[in-house]
Scaffold this motif. Structure first.
Motif, PDB file in Angstrom:
ATOM      1  N   VAL A   1     -56.526  22.529   7.696  1.00 51.53           N
ATOM      2  CA  VAL A   1     -57.691  23.363   7.386  1.00 51.53           C
ATOM      3  C   VAL A   1     -58.462  22.773   6.207  1.00 51.53           C
ATOM      4  O   VAL A   1     -59.693  22.636   6.240  1.00 51.53           O
ATOM      5  CB  VAL A   1     -57.245  24.807   7.074  1.00 51.53           C
ATOM      6  N   PHE A   2     -57.748  22.396   5.144  1.00 48.23           N
ATOM      7  CA  PHE A   2     -58.408  21.791   3.984  1.00 48.23           C
ATOM      8  C   PHE A   2     -59.032  20.449   4.344  1.00 48.23           C
ATOM      9  O   PHE A   2     -60.104  20.096   3.828  1.00 48.23           O
ATOM     10  CB  PHE A   2     -57.410  21.627   2.840  1.00 48.23           C
ATOM     11  N   CYS A   3     -58.362  19.680   5.198  1.00 50.54           N
ATOM     12  CA  CYS A   3     -58.906  18.389   5.618  1.00 50.54           C
ATOM     13  C   CYS A   3     -60.246  18.578   6.320  1.00 50.54           C
ATOM     14  O   CYS A   3     -61.198  17.803   6.113  1.00 50.54           O
ATOM     15  CB  CYS A   3     -57.910  17.684   6.543  1.00 50.54           C
ATOM     16  N   TYR A   4     -60.351  19.603   7.141  1.00 46.75           N
ATOM     17  CA  TYR A   4     -61.611  19.900   7.826  1.00 46.75           C
ATOM     18  C   TYR A   4     -62.703  20.290   6.827  1.00 46.75           C
ATOM     19  O   TYR A   4     -63.844  19.817   6.920  1.00 46.75           O
ATOM     20  CB  TYR A   4     -61.377  21.025   8.834  1.00 46.75           C
ATOM     21  N   VAL A   5     -62.334  21.126   5.867  1.00 46.35           N
ATOM     22  CA  VAL A   5     -63.319  21.573   4.876  1.00 46.35           C
ATOM     23  C   VAL A   5     -63.843  20.390   4.065  1.00 46.35           C
ATOM     24  O   VAL A   5     -65.060  20.243   3.849  1.00 46.35           O
ATOM     25  CB  VAL A   5     -62.689  22.634   3.948  1.00 46.35           C
ATOM     26  N   TYR A   6     -62.940  19.516   3.617  1.00 42.01           N
ATOM     27  CA  TYR A   6     -63.373  18.372   2.809  1.00 42.01           C
ATOM     28  C   TYR A   6     -64.173  17.368   3.633  1.00 42.01           C
ATOM     29  O   TYR A   6     -65.089  16.728   3.108  1.00 42.01           O
ATOM     30  CB  TYR A   6     -62.164  17.696   2.175  1.00 42.01           C
ATOM     31  N   THR A   7     -63.847  17.217   4.907  1.00 45.03           N
ATOM     32  CA  THR A   7     -64.613  16.305   5.754  1.00 45.03           C
ATOM     33  C   THR A   7     -66.034  16.807   5.938  1.00 45.03           C
ATOM     34  O   THR A   7     -66.999  16.034   5.916  1.00 45.03           O
ATOM     35  CB  THR A   7     -63.931  16.142   7.122  1.00 45.03           C
ATOM     36  N   MET A   8     -66.187  18.120   6.123  1.00 42.96           N
ATOM     37  CA  MET A   8     -67.507  18.696   6.350  1.00 42.96           C
ATOM     38  C   MET A   8     -68.334  18.819   5.079  1.00 42.96           C
ATOM     39  O   MET A   8     -69.557  18.979   5.144  1.00 42.96           O
ATOM     40  CB  MET A   8     -67.358  20.088   6.976  1.00 42.96           C
ATOM     41  N   THR A   9     -67.708  18.757   3.915  1.00 46.00           N
ATOM     42  CA  THR A   9     -68.448  18.932   2.659  1.00 46.00           C
ATOM     43  C   THR A   9     -68.430  17.658   1.827  1.00 46.00           C
ATOM     44  O   THR A   9     -69.458  16.991   1.672  1.00 46.00           O
ATOM     45  CB  THR A   9     -67.849  20.096   1.859  1.00 46.00           C
ATOM     46  N   PHE A  10     -67.269  17.299   1.320  1.00 47.51           N
ATOM     47  CA  PHE A  10     -67.148  16.155   0.423  1.00 47.51           C
ATOM     48  C   PHE A  10     -67.563  14.852   1.100  1.00 47.51           C
ATOM     49  O   PHE A  10     -68.382  14.092   0.559  1.00 47.51           O
ATOM     50  CB  PHE A  10     -65.703  16.064  -0.091  1.00 47.51           C
TER      51      PHE A  10
END
Length: 291
Positions: free
Chosen positions: A124-133
């Motif tokens: 879940v965190f990997c998805y969030v960071y891929t879409m933002t960072f």
């Protein structure tokens, strides 16, 4: 890439960093929530790295495709087109991975349950960071390329002293080539050309499509049969190294002692008067009845 401007070393490094941030965030959250950390969880970062790098490749490929179709100066349009192409694939991949690992939390094994919790949260965190960072890093890297800046030092290539008067190290770090050749714009990637010109026409042939359907049917049938053979359980020998003393121990235990069944122990949890002969006889009678 050999081009000093089109080289994406920092972009790739930030993609790996994004996966590392996901691991740190998920592990920190799970430890804060009191989820036990077992040795099996130490394998989770390798899974997160694989999925994170895969998402990174999808984002970069979509960005390059969008930059060929749209005006490169309109960064918002490029990023919107990139997310429109890549976000769906990344989202579906993440959802299936998260669902698979969170279903694994229903298992009866505490170590497997902890592993699935840590790994599913990390996805879940990997998805969030891929879409933002990582999206922000794409834009920054694009601005560097548009500014004709070197990938290592971010200095403008071709601006400054005469290359013939500079050292080879200066030219490599600030101009891009020891041969004093200017960087040329790059065309379409060879891998994209291969799939477009050769692989695509090959798999759309009617006989090849029929063969693919037959192979998939065989694969699906084998998968269904394999699912019927799955049994929940764990062989402790698989958790040890091949040269560990644990392997022959379990082999001998299974060969010589498996007919006796598991060991059973009886524990008296309350305080009793062992000095009393009547109590001792009662305990012995209970043990004999249990046997």
């Amino acid at each position: 890439r050999l081009s000093c401007i089109r080289n994406n070393i920092w972009l790739a490094s930030c993609g790996v960093l994004s996966s590392g941030l996901a691991v740190l965030s998920s592990f920190g959250l799970m430890l804060f929530c009191g989820v036990p950390f077992v040795v099996t969880v130490a394998n989770a970062p390798f899974l997160i790295l694989g999925v994170g790098v895969d998402d990174m490749f999808i984002m970069i490929a979509s960005w390059e495709q969008s930059s060929r179709k749209k005006d490169k100066s309109n960064v918002k349009s490029l990023l919107a087109e990139t997310y429109g192409e890549a976000a769906l694939s990344v989202t579906i991949t993440t959802l299936t991975d998260v669902l698979a690992f969170f279903i694994g939390t229903w298992t009866a094994f505490p170590s497997v349950r902890s592993f699935c919790l840590y790994t599913g949260t990390a996805f879940v965190f990997c998805y969030v960071y891929t879409m933002t960072f990582f999206g922000a890093v794409l834009v920054l890297n694009h601005k560097r390329e548009q500014g004709n800046r070197h990938w290592l030092t971010c200095m403008r290539v071709g601006v400054g002293r005469d290359p013939a008067e500079n050292s080879c190290l200066y030219n490599a770090c600030c101009i891009g080539s020891c041969s004093r050749q200017p960087s040329q714009p790059e065309g379409e990637h060879p891998m994209s050309l291969f799939f477009k010109k050769y692989y695509g026409p090959f798999v759309t042939n009617k006989w090849i499509k029929l063969l693919v359907v037959l192979l998939y049917g065989t694969y699906l049938g084998g998968s269904v049969y394999g699912c019927t053979q799955v049994r929940e359980g764990i062989d402790l020998r698989n958790l040890a190294n091949d040269d560990s003393y644990v392997i022959p121990y379990y082999d001998d235990d299974e060969e010589y002692f498996s007919t006796y069944g598991p060991r059973v122990m009886v524990v008296i949890t309350e305080s009793v008067d062992y000095w009393n002969e009547t109590v001792r006889l009662g305990i012995e009678s209970c043990a004999q009845n249990l046997e």
